[in-house]
Scaffold this active site. Structure first.
Site, PDB file in Angstrom:
ATOM      1  N   ASP A 263       0.784  -1.193   0.037  1.00 32.93           N
ATOM      2  CA  ASP A 263      -0.046  -0.034   0.147  1.00 32.93           C
ATOM      3  C   ASP A 263       1.007   1.178   0.025  1.00 32.93           C
ATOM      4  O   ASP A 263       2.369   1.014   0.443  1.00 32.93           O
ATOM      5  CB  ASP A 263      -1.153   0.018   1.236  1.00 32.93           C
ATOM      6  CG  ASP A 263      -2.109   0.827   0.877  1.00 32.93           C
ATOM      7  OD1 ASP A 263      -3.048   0.470   1.666  1.00 32.93           O
ATOM      8  OD2 ASP A 263      -2.167   1.683   0.056  1.00 32.93           O
TER       9      ASP A 263
HETATM   10  C1  GLC Z   1      -4.338   4.305  -0.429  1.00 35.34           C
HETATM   11  C2  GLC Z   1      -5.191   2.944  -0.166  1.00 35.34           C
HETATM   12  C3  GLC Z   1      -5.179   2.212  -1.296  1.00 35.34           C
HETATM   13  C4  GLC Z   1      -4.850   3.010  -2.631  1.00 35.34           C
HETATM   14  C5  GLC Z   1      -3.542   3.489  -2.746  1.00 35.34           C
HETATM   15  C6  GLC Z   1      -3.334   4.168  -3.787  1.00 35.34           C
HETATM   16  O1  GLC Z   1      -3.684   4.763   0.852  1.00 35.34           O
HETATM   17  O2  GLC Z   1      -5.048   2.512   1.146  1.00 35.34           O
HETATM   18  O3  GLC Z   1      -6.391   1.294  -1.175  1.00 35.34           O
HETATM   19  O4  GLC Z   1      -5.035   1.828  -3.669  1.00 35.34           O
HETATM   20  O5  GLC Z   1      -3.490   4.295  -1.343  1.00 35.34           O
HETATM   21  O6  GLC Z   1      -4.112   5.355  -3.802  1.00 35.34           O
END
Ligand code: GLC
Length: 731
Positions: A263
């Site tokens: 993430d």
């Molecule tokens: C965010 C989210 C994830 C998302 C990623 C990119 O923090 O937790 O679900 O796809 O970052 O935006």
């Protein structure tokens, strides 16, 4: 002379074979693994390491020298996020990236219709393909453990079986268009409070029986090409580099051959990132919402520190090769695949799919005196009250926020359907703008809004209150949880004031979470709409007017009060934790498993939803009375439409294991089927149920176990309404 000619011939043939050798990975007719190994054999160590970390906010390097393209990821589960600046979260204001917003995944789950899941995946996959994305950062399948979790709207509810059956077709749909799905957030990301570090403590049984099944189905049945590690910790290790979750369970036990993507900002040290199963590092030095790191990408944990470790022999080349292989495999499955389909963007077909899913996901919770449907000429004056009748609900909410080509509001569609002369609107309450990371209240005066709304309601024949939650921070939004279970922005008070002047009123909630309903006995009708996407108003009006008979069922329980919910019953350490540790004390008793086992009546149970017609489920039978542990049970039952209009019922089969050496829930969903029936029509329904699915996770054996004995099959149209039971024996 001869020697020279021979040398030239030999040399050129060597050249040709070398050339042939080097072109294998480019030959789309060659087997995938052959192309992967060939490409790997031609890459330098630096090029392999470069595959493993971001080059921009949403992309990572390919191998330019070899013509291997970059990997472009994009959110999100409900539609394709707008283009952002190279190294920022903010939108780049392109003019060609306004997408179709499909309904939120809670709505998809509420359809209890896996066929719609496949349609959803194909459609959102086509939009990602058209936008030239390699990876779609979705779907999310974290289990609904608390009604306060800010991101429940992005997930598929409280039951692992429902989530599993609905996530598989979505992934298959997306990947059929040559775009990788990225199932998230693996694992135990069941709240937003302290999401970046909270250390989740949960038993092996609850881990395997509740929190992992949807991910396991996504990998083993959905064949997901990528998976996203979650921000939180599990047993002391961050899930983006967690040895037990990623190496042992995901890659060794489940045989996952795809890419583990972190993430954004979920990586915290090189050693664990190298050794504990992470393959692609994204978004480091950001919190996944707002802060932008000002570090060069080469400072990432899997960048220069990893390269240095390889060159110094600290890290085994095998670890790097495994990461590079997985990323190459992802590229050859998508951008370099032989028959990668073409996409389409904001097509009429996608609008139809969005509307169809939204209509089938809407749940009718209460309908006294047949308040609904409201035929067009039934009333002269319809008062529409509430901010959610006009507010955009596709923006905000965090990373799933969308810039859409269009969004039909409930007020727009109701006015189009019933006529301008018959609809009168009043805002009623106001919530303030949707902001990331903070909330801003409205400048409007609440009392004057209420006064205006009651004036409108007093003079109307019927009132439609359209409220609920929204995508503001501390509502249904990433990065923070709700602080209370009740409706926000003074809606309860407004509902009471409206009822004083007009009792002929329905409450329509647009939200991604359960809410308290102190007015539940005072209103004749309640409808649960979700975040319904670009076609929201049309879908809602289709159901309100009776064009469509509602057939949605709740994918999570609505507790009467927060303390009735399992996670909240055990106090702060159970939710949200003490800011360092959190203990899932309810263990396997999540959702209806808790309510049914503890005999606590929810406001509305999991699987519940009314219809404009009525149904009868009967004649539950099985092909045998006794089964072996490896058998499949052929379950049959009859479904009849005993009412006056076309509709659909969801037959739900729950199973209980009354005598077992471990405690088990009162019942667990093990099969369901949505049946569409004309008035008076009867259909026989067949369900094949594996005895193996009755197993519990045995913490001693560290494996699944079905103990011999009796099992009770329970057929119903919600977890709170069982109409037929049948005992079978497992020997
Ligand atoms: C965010 C989210 C994830 C998302 C990623 C990119 O923090 O937790 O679900 O796809 O970052 O935006």
């Amino acid at each position: 002379m001869k020697t020279t000619i021979l040398a030239i011939v030999l040399g050129s043939s060597l050249m040709v074979s070398a050339q042939q050798k080097t072109s294998v990975y480019l030959d789309v007719t060659k087997p995938l693994e052959e192309r992967v190994e060939n490409a790997l054999s031609l890459m330098t160590t630096k090029e392999k390491v470069a595959l493993c970390y971001a080059q921009s906010k949403f992309s990572s390097k390919g191998v330019p020298r070899m013509g291997i393209p970059e990997v472009w990821t994009d959110d999100g589960p409900h539609g394709i996020r707008e283009e952002v600046f190279w190294d920022e979260w903010g939108g780049a204001h392109w003019t060609n990236d306004s997408c179709t917003a499909f309904p939120a995944l809670t709505c998809l789950a509420a359809t209890f219709n896996p066929e719609l899941s496949s349609l959803y995946g194909k459609s959102v996959g086509e939009e990602a393909r058209y936008r030239n994305k390699t990876v779609l950062l979705g779907p999310g399948v974290n289990i609904y453990r608390t009604p306060l979790n800010g991101r429940n709207f992005e997930y598929l509810g409280e039951d692992p079986y429902l989530s599993s059956r609905m996530v598989v077709p979505y992934i298959q749909g997306v990947q059929s268009i040559g775009v990788a799905a990225c199932v998230k957030h693996f694992a135990l990301n069941n709240q937003e409070e302290w999401r970046g570090h909270i250390n989740v403590n949960v038993s092996d049984r609850a881990l395997h029986e509740i929190y992992l099944p949807a991910f396991k189905a996504a990998v083993q049945e959905g064949k997901a090409w990528s998976i996203m590690g979650s921000y939180n910790q599990f047993r002391g290790e961050h899930c983006c580099h967690n040895d037990l979750l990623l190496n042992k369970i995901l890659k060794n036990d489940w045989k996952f051959d795809g890419v583990v993507i972190s993430d954004w900002g979920g990586v915290h040290n090189t050693d664990q990132a190298v050794k504990n199963g992470l393959d692609l590092e994204m978004g480091t030095y950001t919190n996944g919402l707002t802060t932008n790191g000002n570090f060069p990408y080469t400072e990432y944990y899997l960048a220069n520190p990893f390269l240095k470790g390889i060159e110094e022999g600290k890290y085994d080349m095998a670890l790097l090769n495994d990461k590079a292989r997985r990323i190459l495999r992802l590229i050859f499955r998508t951008t370099m695949s032989a028959n990668r389909p073409f996409g389409r963007f904001v097509s009429p077909e996608h609008s139809e799919v969005a509307r169809k899913i939204a209509r089938e996901g809407i749940v009718l919770l209460k309908n006294d005196k047949q308040f609904f449907p409201i035929p067009v000429r039934k009333y002269n004056k319809i008062a529409v009250i509430g901010e959610n009748a006009t507010r955009s609900l596709v923006i905000g909410g965090g990373s799933s926020s969308l810039k859409v080509a269009y969004e039909i509001s409930p007020l727009q569609a109701l006015t189009a359907k019933y006529g301008n002369a018959h609809i009168v609107y009043s805002l009623g309450y106001a919530s303030g703008p949707a902001m990331y990371g903070r909330e801003e209240s409205s400048k409007l005066n609440a009392d004057s809004l209420i006064a205006a709304a009651t004036e409108v309601a007093k003079n109307a024949d019927v009132v439609l209150f359209i409220g609920g939650l929204n995508k503001n921070h501390f509502q249904d939004c990433e990065g923070g949880d709700r602080h209370s279970y009740g409706l926000p922005f003074g809606q309860d008070k407004l509902i009471d004031e409206l009822l004083k002047v007009n009792k002929n009123m329905a409450v329509v909630l647009l939200s991604g979470n359960a809410v308290a309903m102190p007015w539940v006995d005072k209103v004749p009708a309640i409808m649960q709409g979700w975040y319904l996407g670009s076609e929201a108003g049309n879908a809602l009006t289709d159901v309100i007017s009776g064009e469509v008979n509602p057939s949605g069922k709740l994918p999570f329980s609505f507790p009467k009060k927060l303390e009735d919910n399992a996670a909240h019953f055990f106090g702060k350490l159970s939710y949200p934790g003490d800011s360092i540790n959190e203990y899932y004390k309810e263990d396997i008793l999540v959702g209806y498993r808790w309510f049914d086992t503890k005999k606590i009546a929810p406001q509305f149970p999991f699987g519940y939803g009314l219809s404009y017609t009525s149904f009868e489920l009967s004649a539950l039978t099985t092909d045998k009375a006794t089964y072996g542990k490896g058998n499949i049970i052929k379950v049959k039952f009859s479904a009849k439409n005993t009412g006056s209009c076309f509709g659909a019922e969801v037959g739900q089969l729950y199973v209980s294991d009354p005598v077992c050496t471990v405690a088990r829930p009162a019942k667990e969903l093990k099969a369901f089927k949505k049946i569409f029936l004309q008035p008076g029509e009867t259909k026989m329904v067949e369900l094949n149920v594996k005895v193996a699915d009755f197993a519990f996770y045995d913490e001693v054996r560290k494996d699944w176990n079905v103990e011999e004995g009796d099992f009770i099959l329970q057929l119903g149209n919600s977890s709170g309404n069982i109409s037929q039971t049948l005992k079978i024996a497992v020997r």
